[in-house]
Design an enzyme around this catalytic site. Sequence first.
Site, PDB file in Angstrom:
ATOM      1  N   SER A  11      38.305  61.633  80.031  1.00 34.72           N
ATOM      2  CA  SER A  11      39.549  62.318  79.664  1.00 34.72           C
ATOM      3  C   SER A  11      39.726  62.289  78.157  1.00 34.72           C
ATOM      4  CB  SER A  11      40.746  61.645  80.332  1.00 34.72           C
ATOM      5  OG  SER A  11      41.950  62.194  79.827  1.00 34.72           O
ATOM      6  N   HIS A  36      37.539  66.235  80.915  1.00 33.07           N
ATOM      7  CA  HIS A  36      38.879  66.421  81.462  1.00 33.07           C
ATOM      8  C   HIS A  36      39.861  66.643  80.317  1.00 33.07           C
ATOM      9  CE1 HIS A  36      41.696  65.942  84.845  1.00 33.07           C
ATOM     10  NE2 HIS A  36      42.507  65.330  83.998  1.00 33.07           N
ATOM     11  N   ASP A  38      43.820  67.279  79.541  1.00 33.46           N
ATOM     12  CA  ASP A  38      45.188  67.262  80.054  1.00 33.46           C
ATOM     13  C   ASP A  38      46.083  68.169  79.217  1.00 33.46           C
ATOM     14  OD1 ASP A  38      45.095  65.385  82.263  1.00 33.46           O
ATOM     15  OD2 ASP A  38      44.663  63.859  80.759  1.00 33.46           O
ATOM     16  N   MET A  40      50.026  69.073  78.815  1.00 32.48           N
ATOM     17  CA  MET A  40      51.360  68.577  79.181  1.00 32.48           C
ATOM     18  C   MET A  40      52.433  69.395  78.460  1.00 32.48           C
ATOM     19  SD  MET A  40      50.667  64.493  78.880  1.00 32.48           S
ATOM     20  CE  MET A  40      49.079  63.793  79.300  1.00 32.48           C
ATOM     21  N   HIS A  69      43.427  70.244  83.299  1.00 32.45           N
ATOM     22  CA  HIS A  69      44.451  69.712  84.206  1.00 32.45           C
ATOM     23  C   HIS A  69      45.831  70.067  83.660  1.00 32.45           C
ATOM     24  CE1 HIS A  69      46.428  65.785  85.935  1.00 32.45           C
ATOM     25  NE2 HIS A  69      46.911  66.874  86.499  1.00 32.45           N
ATOM     26  N   MET A  71      49.552  69.778  83.630  1.00 30.72           N
ATOM     27  CA  MET A  71      50.722  68.986  84.021  1.00 30.72           C
ATOM     28  C   MET A  71      51.939  69.697  83.437  1.00 30.72           C
ATOM     29  SD  MET A  71      49.490  65.017  83.723  1.00 30.72           S
ATOM     30  CE  MET A  71      48.138  65.097  82.571  1.00 30.72           C
ATOM     31  N   MET A 140      46.384  61.697  91.763  1.00 31.36           N
ATOM     32  CA  MET A 140      46.747  60.870  90.608  1.00 31.36           C
ATOM     33  C   MET A 140      46.887  59.411  91.056  1.00 31.36           C
ATOM     34  SD  MET A 140      46.863  62.839  87.962  1.00 31.36           S
ATOM     35  CE  MET A 140      47.571  61.631  86.833  1.00 31.36           C
ATOM     36  N   ASP A 196      42.403  60.096  88.994  1.00 26.06           N
ATOM     37  CA  ASP A 196      42.722  60.114  87.566  1.00 26.06           C
ATOM     38  C   ASP A 196      43.841  59.111  87.296  1.00 26.06           C
ATOM     39  OD1 ASP A 196      43.351  60.679  84.948  1.00 26.06           O
ATOM     40  OD2 ASP A 196      44.004  62.733  85.301  1.00 26.06           O
TER      41      ASP A 196
END
Length: 238
Positions: A11, A36, A38, A40, A69, A71, A140, A196
């Site tokens: 990540s 990965h 993220d 957000m 990913h 979020m 998660m 994750d």
Amino acid sequence: MKRSLIQVVPSILSADFGKLALEAKKVEEAGADALHIDIMDGHFVSNLSLGPKAVAAINRATNLFLDVHLMMYNSYNYIEQFVKSGADRITFHFEATENVEETLQLIRACGIEAGLAFCPETSSSMIVKFLDKCDLLLLMTVNPGHGGQKFIPEMLEKIQFARDICNQMKLYKGGRFLSELQQEKAPVFPFAIQVDGGINHETARQCVEAGANVLVSGSYIYSAPNMAQAITSLKTLK
């Protein structure tokens, strides 16, 4: 679960954001299977992170499969932007939209893999409905939004539940049923269950024993003295 089928996905949330291109290349050279990323929005989770332009920059720096990913709320409205930026798989949260099936369909229509993520508190019963409509299930193992959190042991039961359901449904890679694969004489690989949050050597072993086969790890890999050894340790679990 055959250990050779375990994928390790560092990540980049745990990397130095001032050197994203270099940090992406480092894990590629260390043997990562994918990267990965993220995203957000500061609303679905309290933190803010990267966007499509950062994904595009990372894509230019590495040949790794980009596992994006989301979020964030309103994921549907941003799918095409992230696809254009180089995402190879987009995973969004069940809890963040009322249009789960439509969003999965759009991602696949864009020609990339579709993943569906679930927060720790979400009931396992919600998983069953969507397994054959996605390429990957992300469970998660911490509450989403911040790196470096401690693994939630109670999630092992949910991982086991998801793998048992896949086995009962005879569901394999890409949300394909065994009967379809046999008819097409296509190779059969396990359905992708990703975990994750708080993943290190010990928690990775527990997750794999429960049925996970895609391990997202941030701090454990990026803070390791030898990144290649850390990645290998998760792939082999020796």
